[in-house]
Design a protein around this motif. Structure first.
Motif, mmCIF file in Angstrom:
data_model
loop_
_atom_site.group_PDB
_atom_site.id
_atom_site.type_symbol
_atom_site.label_atom_id
_atom_site.label_comp_id
_atom_site.label_asym_id
_atom_site.label_seq_id
_atom_site.Cartn_x
_atom_site.Cartn_y
_atom_site.Cartn_z
ATOM 1 N N ASN A 164 -6.792 21.571 16.782
ATOM 2 C CA ASN A 164 -7.441 20.935 17.933
ATOM 3 C C ASN A 164 -6.862 21.400 19.267
ATOM 4 O O ASN A 164 -6.441 20.583 20.079
ATOM 5 C CB ASN A 164 -7.295 19.408 17.824
ATOM 6 N N PRO A 165 -6.846 22.691 19.529
ATOM 7 C CA PRO A 165 -6.218 23.149 20.772
ATOM 8 C C PRO A 165 -6.921 22.619 22.016
ATOM 9 O O PRO A 165 -6.263 22.296 23.002
ATOM 10 C CB PRO A 165 -6.323 24.679 20.688
ATOM 11 N N GLU A 166 -8.235 22.493 21.964
ATOM 12 C CA GLU A 166 -8.971 21.992 23.129
ATOM 13 C C GLU A 166 -8.605 20.539 23.410
ATOM 14 O O GLU A 166 -8.430 20.156 24.564
ATOM 15 C CB GLU A 166 -10.481 22.141 22.902
ATOM 16 N N THR A 167 -8.443 19.737 22.381
ATOM 17 C CA THR A 167 -8.071 18.337 22.564
ATOM 18 C C THR A 167 -6.669 18.233 23.164
ATOM 19 O O THR A 167 -6.436 17.440 24.081
ATOM 20 C CB THR A 167 -8.129 17.574 21.228
ATOM 21 N N VAL A 168 -5.744 19.035 22.669
ATOM 22 C CA VAL A 168 -4.383 19.035 23.215
ATOM 23 C C VAL A 168 -4.418 19.475 24.678
ATOM 24 O O VAL A 168 -3.821 18.840 25.548
ATOM 25 C CB VAL A 168 -3.451 19.943 22.383
ATOM 26 N N TYR A 169 -5.149 20.538 24.943
ATOM 27 C CA TYR A 169 -5.256 21.055 26.305
ATOM 28 C C TYR A 169 -5.857 20.004 27.241
ATOM 29 O O TYR A 169 -5.312 19.734 28.315
ATOM 30 C CB TYR A 169 -6.110 22.330 26.284
ATOM 31 N N ARG A 170 -6.970 19.382 26.817
ATOM 32 C CA ARG A 170 -7.608 18.346 27.638
ATOM 33 C C ARG A 170 -6.684 17.156 27.838
ATOM 34 O O ARG A 170 -6.616 16.584 28.921
ATOM 35 C CB ARG A 170 -8.915 17.867 26.998
ATOM 36 N N SER A 171 -5.958 16.786 26.808
ATOM 37 C CA SER A 171 -5.048 15.641 26.912
ATOM 38 C C SER A 171 -3.916 15.918 27.894
ATOM 39 O O SER A 171 -3.556 15.052 28.700
ATOM 40 C CB SER A 171 -4.468 15.303 25.539
ATOM 41 N N ILE A 172 -3.356 17.112 27.833
ATOM 42 C CA ILE A 172 -2.289 17.470 28.765
ATOM 43 C C ILE A 172 -2.810 17.474 30.196
ATOM 44 O O ILE A 172 -2.178 16.940 31.110
ATOM 45 C CB ILE A 172 -1.650 18.818 28.381
ATOM 46 N N LEU A 173 -3.998 18.054 30.409
ATOM 47 C CA LEU A 173 -4.590 18.045 31.749
ATOM 48 C C LEU A 173 -4.837 16.614 32.230
ATOM 49 O O LEU A 173 -4.579 16.295 33.392
ATOM 50 C CB LEU A 173 -5.905 18.830 31.767
ATOM 51 N N ALA A 174 -5.337 15.761 31.336
ATOM 52 C CA ALA A 174 -5.599 14.372 31.714
ATOM 53 C C ALA A 174 -4.305 13.654 32.086
ATOM 54 O O ALA A 174 -4.254 12.912 33.071
ATOM 55 C CB ALA A 174 -6.314 13.636 30.581
ATOM 56 N N LEU A 175 -3.256 13.873 31.319
ATOM 57 C CA LEU A 175 -1.968 13.243 31.624
ATOM 58 C C LEU A 175 -1.392 13.754 32.942
ATOM 59 O O LEU A 175 -0.917 12.983 33.767
ATOM 60 C CB LEU A 175 -0.972 13.493 30.490
ATOM 61 N N LEU A 176 -1.442 15.059 33.146
ATOM 62 C CA LEU A 176 -0.882 15.633 34.363
ATOM 63 C C LEU A 176 -1.667 15.252 35.611
ATOM 64 O O LEU A 176 -1.102 15.121 36.692
ATOM 65 C CB LEU A 176 -0.795 17.157 34.248
#
Length: 184
Positions: A164-176
């Motif tokens: 799930n690289p897109e989910t991890v990427y989106r989650s990191i962007l959302a957190l940041l």
């Protein structure tokens, strides 16, 4: 209380049409499924049923892909655009905004031809350095390095990132960006 799951078939159909009308170009069935279910507003079974009905009623048409002749793609019709425009306000604004933003980010990620890479190196203290990366053909999009306590945790983290690289990427962007306050 905020409704977080669409259950009514009419709402789900409007939701699918709303996403397709805002994307504006043909997508594969898998892509439409992914952008529709990724934020958990729609379940996979409900999506499949509603998508089929949208095809039958002429709100979505199948079209051949010029760049991939063996791949079927789907596009919203004029009728579907009219339905989406007239009824999109029936879907909660939060759901529309969040899902469209996620869909466009997902499609951007996949269209760029991003690839995923992980690397693990054991440290002298028995812990591991896990490096996860998402890269476009000519440049990195995201690089993440984490110290992991044990091999079990390493394997789980590596597996989830690769799946799930897109989910991890989106989650990191959302957190940041501060858009994921609900996690804190």
């Amino acid at each position: 209380m905020l409704k977080t799951k669409l259950k009514n078939k009419t709402d789900i159909k409007i939701f699918i049409l709303y996403l397709l009308s805002n994307v504006g170009y043909p997508l594969t069935y898998a892509q439409i499924n992914d952008i529709s279910v990724q934020d958990n507003f729609v379940g996979s079974i409900e999506f499949a049923e509603c998508f089929s009905e949208l095809l039958e009623t002429g709100n979505i048409n199948e079209c051949k892909s010029e760049d991939e002749p063996n791949t079927n793609k789907y596009i919203i019709t004029e009728q579907g655009l009219s339905v989406a425009a007239a009824l999109q306000s029936d879907i909660i604004g939060y759901i529309r905004t969040k899902s469209l933003k996620s869909a466009l980010r997902y499609l951007s990620f996949s269209r760029k031809g991003c690839f995923v890479h992980t690397e693990a190196v054991q440290r002298p203290d028995g812990k591991f350095d896990l490096k996860c990366a998402v890269a476009e053909p000519n440049s990195p999009t995201m690089e993440l390095s984490v110290v992991v306590d044990n091999r079990y945790q390493l394997n789980r983290m590596r597996h989830h990132f690769e799946e799930n690289p897109e989910t991890v990427y989106r989650s990191i962007l959302a957190l940041l960006s501060g858009e994921a306050d609900y996690l804190l």
